[in-house]
Scaffold this motif. Structure first.
Motif, PDB file in Angstrom:
ATOM      1  N   UNK A  21       0.824  -1.210   0.000  1.00  0.00           N
ATOM      2  CA  UNK A  21       0.000   0.000   0.000  1.00  0.00           C
ATOM      3  C   UNK A  21       0.854   1.254   0.000  1.00  0.00           C
ATOM      4  N   UNK A  22       1.951   1.238   0.760  1.00  0.00           N
ATOM      5  CA  UNK A  22       2.847   2.395   0.808  1.00  0.00           C
ATOM      6  C   UNK A  22       3.462   2.644  -0.557  1.00  0.00           C
ATOM      7  N   UNK A  23       3.883   1.565  -1.231  1.00  0.00           N
ATOM      8  CA  UNK A  23       4.479   1.700  -2.561  1.00  0.00           C
ATOM      9  C   UNK A  23       3.474   2.297  -3.531  1.00  0.00           C
ATOM     10  N   UNK A  24       2.212   1.886  -3.404  1.00  0.00           N
ATOM     11  CA  UNK A  24       1.187   2.354  -4.340  1.00  0.00           C
ATOM     12  C   UNK A  24       0.889   3.829  -4.173  1.00  0.00           C
ATOM     13  N   UNK A  25       0.888   4.322  -2.937  1.00  0.00           N
ATOM     14  CA  UNK A  25       0.363   5.673  -2.712  1.00  0.00           C
ATOM     15  C   UNK A  25       1.338   6.643  -2.062  1.00  0.00           C
ATOM     16  N   UNK A 206       9.316   8.801 -14.340  1.00  0.00           N
ATOM     17  CA  UNK A 206       8.604   7.994 -13.353  1.00  0.00           C
ATOM     18  C   UNK A 206       9.081   6.549 -13.335  1.00  0.00           C
ATOM     19  N   UNK A 207       9.487   6.033 -14.480  1.00  0.00           N
ATOM     20  CA  UNK A 207       9.922   4.639 -14.517  1.00  0.00           C
ATOM     21  C   UNK A 207      11.132   4.429 -13.606  1.00  0.00           C
ATOM     22  N   UNK A 208      12.063   5.398 -13.631  1.00  0.00           N
ATOM     23  CA  UNK A 208      13.249   5.286 -12.766  1.00  0.00           C
ATOM     24  C   UNK A 208      12.869   5.407 -11.291  1.00  0.00           C
ATOM     25  N   UNK A 209      11.858   6.227 -10.997  1.00  0.00           N
ATOM     26  CA  UNK A 209      11.469   6.462  -9.600  1.00  0.00           C
ATOM     27  C   UNK A 209      10.567   5.360  -9.054  1.00  0.00           C
ATOM     28  N   UNK A 210       9.645   4.883  -9.878  1.00  0.00           N
ATOM     29  CA  UNK A 210       8.596   4.006  -9.358  1.00  0.00           C
ATOM     30  C   UNK A 210       8.522   2.636 -10.022  1.00  0.00           C
ATOM     31  N   UNK A 211       9.311   2.412 -11.071  1.00  0.00           N
ATOM     32  CA  UNK A 211       9.313   1.117 -11.715  1.00  0.00           C
ATOM     33  C   UNK A 211       7.958   0.749 -12.292  1.00  0.00           C
ATOM     34  N   UNK A 212       7.513  -0.465 -12.010  1.00  0.00           N
ATOM     35  CA  UNK A 212       6.288  -0.970 -12.614  1.00  0.00           C
ATOM     36  C   UNK A 212       5.045  -0.219 -12.142  1.00  0.00           C
ATOM     37  N   UNK A 213       5.153   0.558 -11.062  1.00  0.00           N
ATOM     38  CA  UNK A 213       4.005   1.301 -10.568  1.00  0.00           C
ATOM     39  C   UNK A 213       3.892   2.688 -11.198  1.00  0.00           C
ATOM     40  N   UNK A 214       4.791   3.024 -12.138  1.00  0.00           N
ATOM     41  CA  UNK A 214       4.830   4.381 -12.682  1.00  0.00           C
ATOM     42  C   UNK A 214       3.536   4.752 -13.399  1.00  0.00           C
TER      43      UNK A 214
END
Length: 402
Positions: A21-25, A206-214
């Motif tokens: 949940x933390x990763x998502x939001x 965003x891809x570098x910062x968040x990967x698959x969640x970008x």
């Protein structure tokens, strides 16, 4: 023993769920700061809005339906018009309608984009019907995100983007001044630094910062953040780009484009000067007609996405996929900028820089295109027609007729 094992497994699974949940939001721009998601601050007024503006004793305008006051000048007059059966009073300053009329104008600009993107104008152009998810990450490098104030700005070169980037730098506090503190005045932010891509968080990063969640985070921010861009008459922007990049020595653009344009269309005998300074000293530089020929050349097709300074706005900002809350125009820059900062609720934090305006105007189009063959002018218009239609600029008949 079994009970203890089950409790331990439940604790581990619960912890993993919380981490997910933390990763998502969790927004981690420049550190970990959690910003609650809110609805976009820019909303259309109800159809039965009755807006009455009066002059108060302090010299400001107060409105019965607005939270903020609107500054006025001594030269004002009241206009009365009918709105769904009710009377609407608005204040005019030097011919520019305030408050209600600015909102109505924004709704008109947004509707124009919606109509063109939906195919109502029967205009087809690359990418019109694709979804946001189908846009490659590399094409999202102009969408700058400020998580602190929940703003997304799509910058368009040659449309006051230097000053808007300065505003974004001040809001995001992403650049430290010589005093050791973040810049607080946009006008003091050095122009040569503000274009440093490392200062701005863009969707492309965003891809570098968040990967698959970008992509998920992009969708969340697009839904809840206030999104804006500024546009300009497409042909005037093209002239401005040529003047800025080829009308004076520019080493980068000479090496990347100028020398190639001269070699292809300049009938240059022998080798070209190695530097832009040497070329200009020798009177060797691309003409506007050669520049247009380069844009239309089939050999340029593989580069048709173009350099950002003459790339079409619909390719830079994807207005058919991104529902912008505010569309500003360079032709009404001061009024639009003031209105936008109030909508963003940051007018108490930052002002739009004043200063010299770009001198390229619509009235110059005929002179600049005088030496360009009519067939090329019409072909060029087709290339930029989506921008003319999307943003409500009239067809330049004076350029497209003999």
């Amino acid at each position: 023993m079994g009970t203890r094992h089950n409790l331990r497994m439940a604790f581990i699974l619960g912890s993993l769920f919380m981490v997910l949940l933390i990763i998502l939001y969790w927004d981690d721009i420049g550190g970990f700061n959690l910003y609650p998601l809110q609805e976009s601050r820019y909303e259309s007024p109800p159809n039965d809005l009755h807006l009455q503006i009066t002059t108060g004793p302090s010299g400001t305008l107060s409105t019965s339906n607005a939270q903020k006051s609107i500054p006025t000048t001594a030269s004002t007059k009241t206009l009365v018009s009918e709105d769904n059966g009710g009377t609407v009073e608005a204040q005019e300053e030097d011919g520019v309608l305030a408050a209600k009329d600015l909102v109505v104008e924004q709704e008109s600009r947004k509707k124009m984009i919606t109509d063109v993107c939906s195919g109502n104008d029967n205009l087809e152009f690359p990418g019109r019907t694709r979804t946001f998810e189908q846009i490659p990450n590399r094409e999202l490098d102009h969408l700058i995100v400020d998580d602190t104030h929940q703003i997304i700005y799509c910058y368009v070169p040659k449309v006051a983007c230097t000053n808007w980037k300065r505003v974004m730098v001040v809001l995001s506090q992403s650049l430290i001044s010589p005093s050791g503190k973040p810049y607080t005045d946009p006008e003091t932010v050095p122009a040569d630094l503000v274009h440093n891509s490392s200062l701005h968080l863009t969707f492309a990063k965003f891809w570098r910062h968040y990967g698959s969640m970008s992509r998920h985070l992009m969708a969340v921010k697009l839904q809840h953040y206030t999104k804006f861009l500024f546009v300009r008459d497409p042909f005037v922007r093209l002239i401005s780009a040529f003047r800025n990049k080829f009308g004076r020595p520019n080493e980068d653009f000479y090496r990347q484009f100028g020398s190639e344009i001269l070699q292809r269309y300049g009938n240059a005998s022998g080798s070209l000067p190695e530097t832009a300074a040497e070329a200009f000293s020798a009177g060797i530089k691309p003409t506007f007609q050669q520049f247009i020929t380069y844009l239309l050349d089939p050999e340029t097709e593989r580069e048709r996405i173009f350099n950002e300074h003459w790339r079409q706005v619909y390719r830079l900002c994807h207005p058919c996929q991104v529902k912008y809350d505010f569309i500003g125009r360079l032709e009404s820059l001061e009024t639009d900028a003031e209105h936008l900062l109030k909508l963003l609720e940051v007018d108490h934090l930052v002002h739009f820089p004043s200063g010299g305006r770009n001198r390229t105007t619509t009235g110059w189009e005929r002179d600049w295109f005088a030496q360009v063959p009519l067939t090329m002018r019409r072909e060029l218009y087709k290339l930029y027609e989506p921008d003319f239609e999307l943003f409500g600029y009239p067809k330049p008949d004076s350029v497209l007729r003999r």
